[in-house]
Motif scaffolding. Sequence first.
Motif, PDB file in Angstrom:
ATOM      1  N   PRO A 248      18.454  42.627  16.056  1.00  0.00           N
ATOM      2  CA  PRO A 248      16.685  42.205  15.479  1.00  0.00           C
ATOM      3  C   PRO A 248      16.142  43.127  14.021  1.00  0.00           C
ATOM      4  CG  PRO A 248      17.507  42.124  17.892  1.00  0.00           C
ATOM      5  CD  PRO A 248      18.247  43.016  16.863  1.00  0.00           C
ATOM      6  N   THR A 249      16.692  44.133  13.895  1.00  0.00           N
ATOM      7  CA  THR A 249      16.171  45.187  12.674  1.00  0.00           C
ATOM      8  C   THR A 249      16.491  44.571  12.019  1.00  0.00           C
ATOM      9  OG1 THR A 249      16.191  47.066  14.213  1.00  0.00           O
ATOM     10  CG2 THR A 249      16.829  47.996  12.172  1.00  0.00           C
ATOM     11  N   LEU A 250      18.062  44.346  11.959  1.00  0.00           N
ATOM     12  CA  LEU A 250      18.753  43.948  10.050  1.00  0.00           C
ATOM     13  C   LEU A 250      18.043  42.387  10.371  1.00  0.00           C
ATOM     14  CD1 LEU A 250      21.263  43.565   8.345  1.00  0.00           C
ATOM     15  CD2 LEU A 250      22.347  42.884   9.680  1.00  0.00           C
ATOM     16  N   LEU A 251      18.006  41.701  11.307  1.00  0.00           N
ATOM     17  CA  LEU A 251      17.437  40.491  10.541  1.00  0.00           C
ATOM     18  C   LEU A 251      15.928  40.054  10.057  1.00  0.00           C
ATOM     19  CD1 LEU A 251      19.215  38.132  13.871  1.00  0.00           C
ATOM     20  CD2 LEU A 251      19.646  38.131  11.820  1.00  0.00           C
ATOM     21  N   GLY A 252      15.147  41.251  10.699  1.00  0.00           N
ATOM     22  CA  GLY A 252      13.525  41.119  10.332  1.00  0.00           C
ATOM     23  C   GLY A 252      13.383  41.828   8.982  1.00  0.00           C
ATOM     24  N   ALA A 253      14.721  42.583   8.573  1.00  0.00           N
ATOM     25  CA  ALA A 253      15.489  43.316   7.138  1.00  0.00           C
ATOM     26  C   ALA A 253      15.257  42.123   6.395  1.00  0.00           C
ATOM     27  CB  ALA A 253      15.928  44.687   7.086  1.00  0.00           C
ATOM     28  N   PRO A 365       6.693  42.506  15.308  1.00  0.00           N
ATOM     29  CA  PRO A 365       6.039  44.122  16.147  1.00  0.00           C
ATOM     30  C   PRO A 365       6.796  42.874  17.976  1.00  0.00           C
ATOM     31  CG  PRO A 365       4.124  43.617  15.085  1.00  0.00           C
ATOM     32  CD  PRO A 365       5.658  42.908  14.494  1.00  0.00           C
ATOM     33  N   GLU A 366       7.042  41.669  17.713  1.00  0.00           N
ATOM     34  CA  GLU A 366       7.531  40.843  19.010  1.00  0.00           C
ATOM     35  C   GLU A 366       8.913  40.952  18.916  1.00  0.00           C
ATOM     36  OE1 GLU A 366       4.060  37.244  18.394  1.00  0.00           O
ATOM     37  OE2 GLU A 366       6.044  37.109  16.983  1.00  0.00           O
ATOM     38  N   LEU A 367      10.458  41.006  17.777  1.00  0.00           N
ATOM     39  CA  LEU A 367      11.300  41.455  17.684  1.00  0.00           C
ATOM     40  C   LEU A 367      11.370  42.997  18.937  1.00  0.00           C
ATOM     41  CD1 LEU A 367      12.381  41.173  14.534  1.00  0.00           C
ATOM     42  CD2 LEU A 367      12.790  39.328  16.158  1.00  0.00           C
ATOM     43  N   PHE A 368      10.808  43.667  18.981  1.00  0.00           N
ATOM     44  CA  PHE A 368      11.155  44.657  20.368  1.00  0.00           C
ATOM     45  C   PHE A 368      10.268  45.301  21.044  1.00  0.00           C
ATOM     46  CE2 PHE A 368      11.642  45.129  15.463  1.00  0.00           C
ATOM     47  CZ  PHE A 368      13.262  45.299  15.133  1.00  0.00           C
ATOM     48  N   SER A 380      12.601  47.831  10.113  1.00  0.00           N
ATOM     49  CA  SER A 380      12.751  46.291   9.291  1.00  0.00           C
ATOM     50  C   SER A 380      12.152  46.092   8.549  1.00  0.00           C
ATOM     51  CB  SER A 380      12.812  45.341  10.620  1.00  0.00           C
ATOM     52  OG  SER A 380      13.084  45.145  11.997  1.00  0.00           O
ATOM     53  N   TYR A 381      10.784  46.503   8.472  1.00  0.00           N
ATOM     54  CA  TYR A 381      10.331  45.924   7.173  1.00  0.00           C
ATOM     55  C   TYR A 381      10.294  46.763   5.816  1.00  0.00           C
ATOM     56  CZ  TYR A 381       5.828  45.638   4.705  1.00  0.00           C
ATOM     57  OH  TYR A 381       4.361  45.931   4.047  1.00  0.00           O
ATOM     58  N   ASN A 382      10.612  48.288   6.154  1.00  0.00           N
ATOM     59  CA  ASN A 382      11.086  48.846   5.230  1.00  0.00           C
ATOM     60  C   ASN A 382      12.553  49.103   4.222  1.00  0.00           C
ATOM     61  OD1 ASN A 382       8.355  50.133   4.488  1.00  0.00           O
ATOM     62  ND2 ASN A 382       8.820  51.208   6.649  1.00  0.00           N
ATOM     63  N   LEU A 383      13.253  48.504   5.647  1.00  0.00           N
ATOM     64  CA  LEU A 383      14.596  47.946   5.121  1.00  0.00           C
ATOM     65  C   LEU A 383      15.168  47.101   4.132  1.00  0.00           C
ATOM     66  CD1 LEU A 383      17.179  49.150   8.307  1.00  0.00           C
ATOM     67  CD2 LEU A 383      17.105  50.332   5.702  1.00  0.00           C
ATOM     68  N   GLY A 384      13.633  46.318   3.893  1.00  0.00           N
ATOM     69  CA  GLY A 384      13.685  44.842   3.645  1.00  0.00           C
ATOM     70  C   GLY A 384      13.436  45.931   2.642  1.00  0.00           C
ATOM     71  N   GLY A 385      12.240  46.431   2.153  1.00  0.00           N
ATOM     72  CA  GLY A 385      11.795  47.082   0.800  1.00  0.00           C
ATOM     73  C   GLY A 385      13.470  47.305  -0.072  1.00  0.00           C
ATOM     74  N   ILE A 386      14.035  48.045   0.584  1.00  0.00           N
ATOM     75  CA  ILE A 386      15.394  48.442  -0.285  1.00  0.00           C
ATOM     76  C   ILE A 386      15.762  47.259  -0.272  1.00  0.00           C
ATOM     77  CG2 ILE A 386      17.505  49.736   0.056  1.00  0.00           C
ATOM     78  CD1 ILE A 386      16.027  51.615   1.675  1.00  0.00           C
ATOM     79  N   LEU A 387      16.042  46.593   0.310  1.00  0.00           N
ATOM     80  CA  LEU A 387      16.762  45.228  -0.512  1.00  0.00           C
ATOM     81  C   LEU A 387      16.233  44.503  -1.425  1.00  0.00           C
ATOM     82  CD1 LEU A 387      18.338  44.100   2.828  1.00  0.00           C
ATOM     83  CD2 LEU A 387      19.291  45.397   1.600  1.00  0.00           C
TER      84      LEU A 387
END
Length: 435
Positions: A248-253, A365-368, A380-387
């Motif tokens: 879920p962390t990866l998919l959220g990112a 938030p609903e993923l966890f 998730s939010y901030n890994l998405g920022g790196i990508l």
Amino acid sequence: MSTSPISAAQPNSTGQNSSARIIFASFIGTAIEFYDFYVYATAAALVIGPVFFPHGSATAQALSAFVTFGIAFVARPIGSFLFGHFGDRIGRKSTLVASLLVMGVSTTLIGFVPGYDSIGSLAPILLCILRFGQGIGLGGEWGGAALLATENAPAGKRGWFGMFPQLGPSIGFLASNGLFFALALSLSDEQFRSWGWRVPFLVSAVLVALGLYVRLKIAETPAFQAAIERKERVKVPIATLLSQHGLPTLLGALAMVVCYTLFYNATTFSLSYGVSVLHIPRPTFLGMLCIAVVFMALATPLSAWASDRYGRKPVLIVGIVAAILSGFTMAPLLGSGQTPLVLLFLVIELFLMGVTFAPMGALLPELFPTHVRYTGAGVSYNLGGILGASVAPYIAQVLAAHGGLSWVGAYVSIAAAVSMIGVLCMRETRDAQLM
């Protein structure tokens, strides 16, 4: 484990966590934090290169400025690890206060850093350290603000409540760009480069004081209180997150990539390209961005409402498909250099940013589960920022120099396709119980 969903708990209209107070506290914090963050993004496009990296060509200065811009996105996951740990261990409220302080102090101090001409290479070093501090602060902010809203939301309204932290970026950007726009109109280029660009950074101190006052008045969320009562807190949330909730962390990112790419290519890169290559006057381009971000703000509540009614995934899929197609508009619209067409491009991109960004306030938030929710949503939010954001303006600058705007547009479309993969692979979360 309790079977009563926290999402069904109605906020007490007379207690500390009344609906109005929660909405305002979640909104005002993200608005201030993103104001601070966007102040730097705008400065990076306009003056950071000449002031802190004066040697070399204009392109080299812009690339150096965008490297310092990207530093904060590397720091943001670290901030989400750090503040997420304390947010899941000691509570949402105190952690949100701390993250706001870190961001505010870092931003204000940037306004005092002398340029390269005054202290040499120490200037960009100090700038990078403070930019890193900005990233740490923002890394801990968004997840807590989203949880403050969604963990207090009535049943069936999580998308709507989670929308208010998502409005913060629109208002923060409008305030930041509006202030730069006013300075550009009232100061000469020499005055703006000498001291005018510092004013928005110094204003941050006043805004942070307001945000701290509001956040100190709120109470802890019911979901976290229930987790304490059930003794569900874990010692190292990040370890539990990575070992048990990695997918879920990866998919959220991945889902977040489209939001970041749309926004920073439509603002930071386009502003730099429009002023330096298309020779559109700086006040004109800043004014167009102020108009365009209003459409982002309008899209946010519409998308949030739709996500409560139809689900998070259908809304995101529609928005991402439109984002993929929007990449093909970059060369003919932005590349035209004509003000109406450039404005149309900015409106399209920022409207789609609002469409894809709004559901994230509830979806992540609903993923966890509660005991890792602060950490999981933030990471998730901030890994998405790196990508999607850290290197977006830099990559766009390089692609524009070598292949033109059509290459940059292709980059936007590819980034959106990456998000599509993440969204298609995740579960629908609209009816998830936040326990």
